[in-house]
Design a protein around this motif. Structure first.
Motif, PDB file in Angstrom:
ATOM      1  N   LEU A 144      -3.054 112.695   9.338  1.00  0.00           N
ATOM      2  CA  LEU A 144      -2.118 114.196   8.830  1.00  0.00           C
ATOM      3  C   LEU A 144      -1.267 113.578   7.719  1.00  0.00           C
ATOM      4  N   ALA A 145      -0.852 112.816   7.355  1.00  0.00           N
ATOM      5  CA  ALA A 145       0.194 112.520   6.149  1.00  0.00           C
ATOM      6  C   ALA A 145      -1.757 111.906   5.238  1.00  0.00           C
ATOM      7  N   GLU A 146      -2.408 111.180   5.794  1.00  0.00           N
ATOM      8  CA  GLU A 146      -3.875 111.766   4.594  1.00  0.00           C
ATOM      9  C   GLU A 146      -4.143 112.692   4.471  1.00  0.00           C
ATOM     10  N   GLU A 147      -4.265 114.347   4.818  1.00  0.00           N
ATOM     11  CA  GLU A 147      -4.872 115.594   4.709  1.00  0.00           C
ATOM     12  C   GLU A 147      -3.855 116.020   3.839  1.00  0.00           C
ATOM     13  N   ILE A 148      -2.759 115.713   3.608  1.00  0.00           N
ATOM     14  CA  ILE A 148      -1.432 116.459   3.120  1.00  0.00           C
ATOM     15  C   ILE A 148      -1.239 115.502   1.554  1.00  0.00           C
ATOM     16  N   LYS A 149      -1.210 114.765   2.081  1.00  0.00           N
ATOM     17  CA  LYS A 149      -1.702 113.198   0.290  1.00  0.00           C
ATOM     18  C   LYS A 149      -2.581 113.920  -0.441  1.00  0.00           C
ATOM     19  N   LEU A 150      -4.101 114.241   0.361  1.00  0.00           N
ATOM     20  CA  LEU A 150      -5.109 114.503  -0.584  1.00  0.00           C
ATOM     21  C   LEU A 150      -4.948 115.988  -1.416  1.00  0.00           C
ATOM     22  N   ARG A 151      -4.143 116.695  -0.379  1.00  0.00           N
ATOM     23  CA  ARG A 151      -3.981 118.548  -1.366  1.00  0.00           C
ATOM     24  C   ARG A 151      -2.868 118.431  -2.473  1.00  0.00           C
ATOM     25  N   MET A 152      -1.884 117.789  -1.931  1.00  0.00           N
ATOM     26  CA  MET A 152      -0.672 117.046  -2.932  1.00  0.00           C
ATOM     27  C   MET A 152      -1.373 117.702  -4.373  1.00  0.00           C
ATOM     28  N   PHE A 153      -1.886 116.877  -4.826  1.00  0.00           N
ATOM     29  CA  PHE A 153      -1.630 116.612  -6.055  1.00  0.00           C
ATOM     30  C   PHE A 153      -4.137 117.581  -6.488  1.00  0.00           C
ATOM     31  N   VAL A 154      -4.117 118.317  -6.897  1.00  0.00           N
ATOM     32  CA  VAL A 154      -5.861 118.387  -7.111  1.00  0.00           C
ATOM     33  C   VAL A 154      -5.872 118.186  -8.127  1.00  0.00           C
ATOM     34  N   PHE A 155      -7.430 118.163  -8.317  1.00  0.00           N
ATOM     35  CA  PHE A 155      -7.690 117.823 -10.271  1.00  0.00           C
ATOM     36  C   PHE A 155      -7.442 119.112 -11.463  1.00  0.00           C
ATOM     37  N   GLU A 156      -7.608 120.121 -10.710  1.00  0.00           N
ATOM     38  CA  GLU A 156      -6.763 121.290 -11.893  1.00  0.00           C
ATOM     39  C   GLU A 156      -5.330 121.021 -12.010  1.00  0.00           C
ATOM     40  N   ASP A 157      -4.547 119.910 -11.662  1.00  0.00           N
ATOM     41  CA  ASP A 157      -3.522 120.042 -11.929  1.00  0.00           C
ATOM     42  C   ASP A 157      -2.756 118.421 -12.482  1.00  0.00           C
ATOM     43  N   ILE A 158      -4.437 118.105 -13.411  1.00  0.00           N
ATOM     44  CA  ILE A 158      -3.777 117.942 -14.477  1.00  0.00           C
ATOM     45  C   ILE A 158      -3.223 117.873 -15.414  1.00  0.00           C
ATOM     46  N   GLN A 197     -14.127 114.116  -8.364  1.00  0.00           N
ATOM     47  CA  GLN A 197     -12.533 114.730  -9.218  1.00  0.00           C
ATOM     48  C   GLN A 197     -11.572 114.165  -8.053  1.00  0.00           C
ATOM     49  N   GLN A 198     -11.832 114.652  -6.894  1.00  0.00           N
ATOM     50  CA  GLN A 198     -10.855 112.897  -5.844  1.00  0.00           C
ATOM     51  C   GLN A 198     -11.465 111.704  -6.291  1.00  0.00           C
ATOM     52  N   LYS A 199     -11.907 110.978  -6.774  1.00  0.00           N
ATOM     53  CA  LYS A 199     -11.641 109.564  -7.287  1.00  0.00           C
ATOM     54  C   LYS A 199     -10.477 109.449  -8.056  1.00  0.00           C
ATOM     55  N   ILE A 200     -10.333 110.751  -9.269  1.00  0.00           N
ATOM     56  CA  ILE A 200      -9.362 110.718 -10.642  1.00  0.00           C
ATOM     57  C   ILE A 200      -8.582 110.731  -9.811  1.00  0.00           C
ATOM     58  N   VAL A 201      -8.412 111.989  -8.814  1.00  0.00           N
ATOM     59  CA  VAL A 201      -7.355 112.097  -8.201  1.00  0.00           C
ATOM     60  C   VAL A 201      -6.723 110.703  -7.448  1.00  0.00           C
ATOM     61  N   ASN A 202      -7.244 110.427  -6.660  1.00  0.00           N
ATOM     62  CA  ASN A 202      -6.530 109.070  -6.244  1.00  0.00           C
ATOM     63  C   ASN A 202      -5.934 107.683  -6.887  1.00  0.00           C
ATOM     64  N   ILE A 203      -6.766 108.078  -8.843  1.00  0.00           N
ATOM     65  CA  ILE A 203      -5.679 106.831  -9.111  1.00  0.00           C
ATOM     66  C   ILE A 203      -4.990 107.314  -9.894  1.00  0.00           C
ATOM     67  N   ILE A 204      -4.732 108.866 -10.004  1.00  0.00           N
ATOM     68  CA  ILE A 204      -4.013 109.375 -10.489  1.00  0.00           C
ATOM     69  C   ILE A 204      -2.290 109.427  -9.265  1.00  0.00           C
ATOM     70  N   ARG A 205      -2.722 109.387  -8.679  1.00  0.00           N
ATOM     71  CA  ARG A 205      -1.549 109.674  -7.371  1.00  0.00           C
ATOM     72  C   ARG A 205      -1.165 107.478  -7.249  1.00  0.00           C
ATOM     73  N   LYS A 206      -2.048 106.502  -7.673  1.00  0.00           N
ATOM     74  CA  LYS A 206      -1.360 104.925  -7.376  1.00  0.00           C
ATOM     75  C   LYS A 206      -0.521 104.429  -8.820  1.00  0.00           C
ATOM     76  N   LEU A 207      -1.122 105.706  -9.259  1.00  0.00           N
ATOM     77  CA  LEU A 207      -0.436 105.415 -10.662  1.00  0.00           C
ATOM     78  C   LEU A 207       0.932 106.020 -10.303  1.00  0.00           C
ATOM     79  N   GLU A 208       1.301 107.074 -10.521  1.00  0.00           N
ATOM     80  CA  GLU A 208       2.326 108.020  -9.414  1.00  0.00           C
ATOM     81  C   GLU A 208       2.966 106.422  -8.322  1.00  0.00           C
ATOM     82  N   GLU A 209       2.265 106.049  -7.741  1.00  0.00           N
ATOM     83  CA  GLU A 209       3.039 105.593  -6.865  1.00  0.00           C
ATOM     84  C   GLU A 209       3.547 103.922  -7.496  1.00  0.00           C
ATOM     85  N   THR A 210       2.862 104.221  -8.518  1.00  0.00           N
ATOM     86  CA  THR A 210       3.630 102.784  -8.859  1.00  0.00           C
ATOM     87  C   THR A 210       4.508 102.815 -10.397  1.00  0.00           C
TER      88      THR A 210
END
Length: 336
Positions: A228-242, A308-321
């Motif tokens: 559930l946590a992963e599903e929420i995280k995947l939807r929290m920032f989408v590619f267009e939110d760049i 697009q999802q790969k780029i979103v994952n990179i964005i979230r990792k950069l935010e976490e750090t």
């Protein structure tokens, strides 16, 4: 087949789309589900010819319902009925309201949506988590964000989980909770019932809270329900939110992304996203990406979404750090 006389709902919708013309009908289709488009397309194909009288009646009925719905959104069903009675007479007004309310779903807790979050918190903070979750599921995300941010951390997690896993709620339960709140807030509401809650609902709420509240909820959910946590995280920032990132953050993201992945992702992006990304790279690199896209040819939508999802994952990792900041509605948006 020539349509005349009494039409059902689908036939009326088909007649209206025919009357609107292909361009406007195509715009309407953008807001419909695939199954709805298929049903309407079939109805349109079966219409053949439409009498002028049938077309005029459908357009007039549609206009009346639009006007009635506008009145409802401004002052409620009783207000709409009163205005329509003065304009069209009691019988006609009743017919329009009945037609509209048979399909219109007035959201429960509508009276609560007009209440300031600070006032609402005083009424619900001591309620059971399931009750608070039910109410929040029907509020605007920014209202729910203000409420959940004011609750103790352990209650935040419990409520977020309950909203995310909520499906349909019994109308009797909704009615009971509404009646109590209605009495407390001294408000009057006319309502129907609908479903609420779900993952997207809690995503909308978390997108409005401060970073600390979001982190607390997600980290605890990861322990209780990782999927559930992963599903929420995947939807929290989408590619267009760049589009919400600042230029420095976009430049940092670009440095982490493979050029081929970026070209594939931009193949299916909006023009605004493409432009802001090109703006944050060198002219030479932008020309190379554009050339890659031009010679790429047709690609599968699934491949574009994966890139697009790969780029979103990179964005979230950069935010976490802490290397980039994703703008949110909470108090942590102030940067010093």
């Amino acid at each position: 087949m020539v349509l005349q006389g009494r039409l059902n709902g689908k036939q009326k919708a088909a007649v209206l789309l025919v009357a609107l013309g292909p361009d406007r009908a195509a715009e309407v289709f953008k807001y419909l589900r695939e199954d709805e488009i298929e049903q309407l397309t079939l109805e349109i194909a079966n219409i053949g010819k439409v009498t002028n009288e049938a077309k005029q009646n459908v357009i007039e009925e549609f206009h009346q319902m639009c006007v009635a719905q506008e009145y409802i959104s401004h002052g409620g069903i009783d207000y709409a009925k009163e205005v329509l009675e003065k304009a069209l007479g009691s019988q006609k007004a009743l017919e329009i309201i009945n037609r509209l309310t048979s399909t219109l779903q007035v959201r429960p807790f509508e009276f609560v949506r007009k209440t300031e979050p600070a006032q609402l918190i005083n009424f619900i903070q001591n309620e059971h988590s399931q009750t608070i979750a039910l109410i929040m599921a029907y509020l605007r995300p920014e209202q729910s964000a203000a409420i959940i941010s004011s609750l103790p951390p352990e209650k935040q997690i419990d409520i977020a989980r309950r909203i995310a896993t909520m499906d349909r709620t019994s109308p009797d339960v909704i009615h009971d909770v509404e009646r109590v709140l209605e009495k407390q807030l001294s408000s009057l509401v006319t309502m129907d019932y609908t479903s609420a809650g779900g993952i997207q609902n809690v995503v909308d709420i978390l997108n409005c809270v401060d970073r600390g509240t979001e982190k607390n909820i997600l980290e605890s959910l990861e322990e209780q329900d990782p999927e559930l946590a992963e599903e929420i995280k995947l939807r929290m920032f989408v590619f267009e939110d760049i589009l919400t990132l600042d230029n420095r953050s976009i430049q940092r993201v670009i440095r982490e992304v493979d050029n081929k992945e970026l070209a594939l992702a931009l193949k299916g992006s909006s023009q605004e996203v493409a432009e802001i990304i090109y703006k944050n790279m060198s002219t030479r690199m932008a020309d190379m990406i554009k050339e890659d896209i031009e010679y790429m040819g047709p690609v599968r939508l699934r491949d574009v979404e994966e890139a697009q999802q790969k780029i979103v994952n990179i964005i979230r990792k950069l935010e976490e750090t802490g290397e980039i900041i994703i703008s949110r509605g909470g108090g942590d948006e102030i940067i010093v």
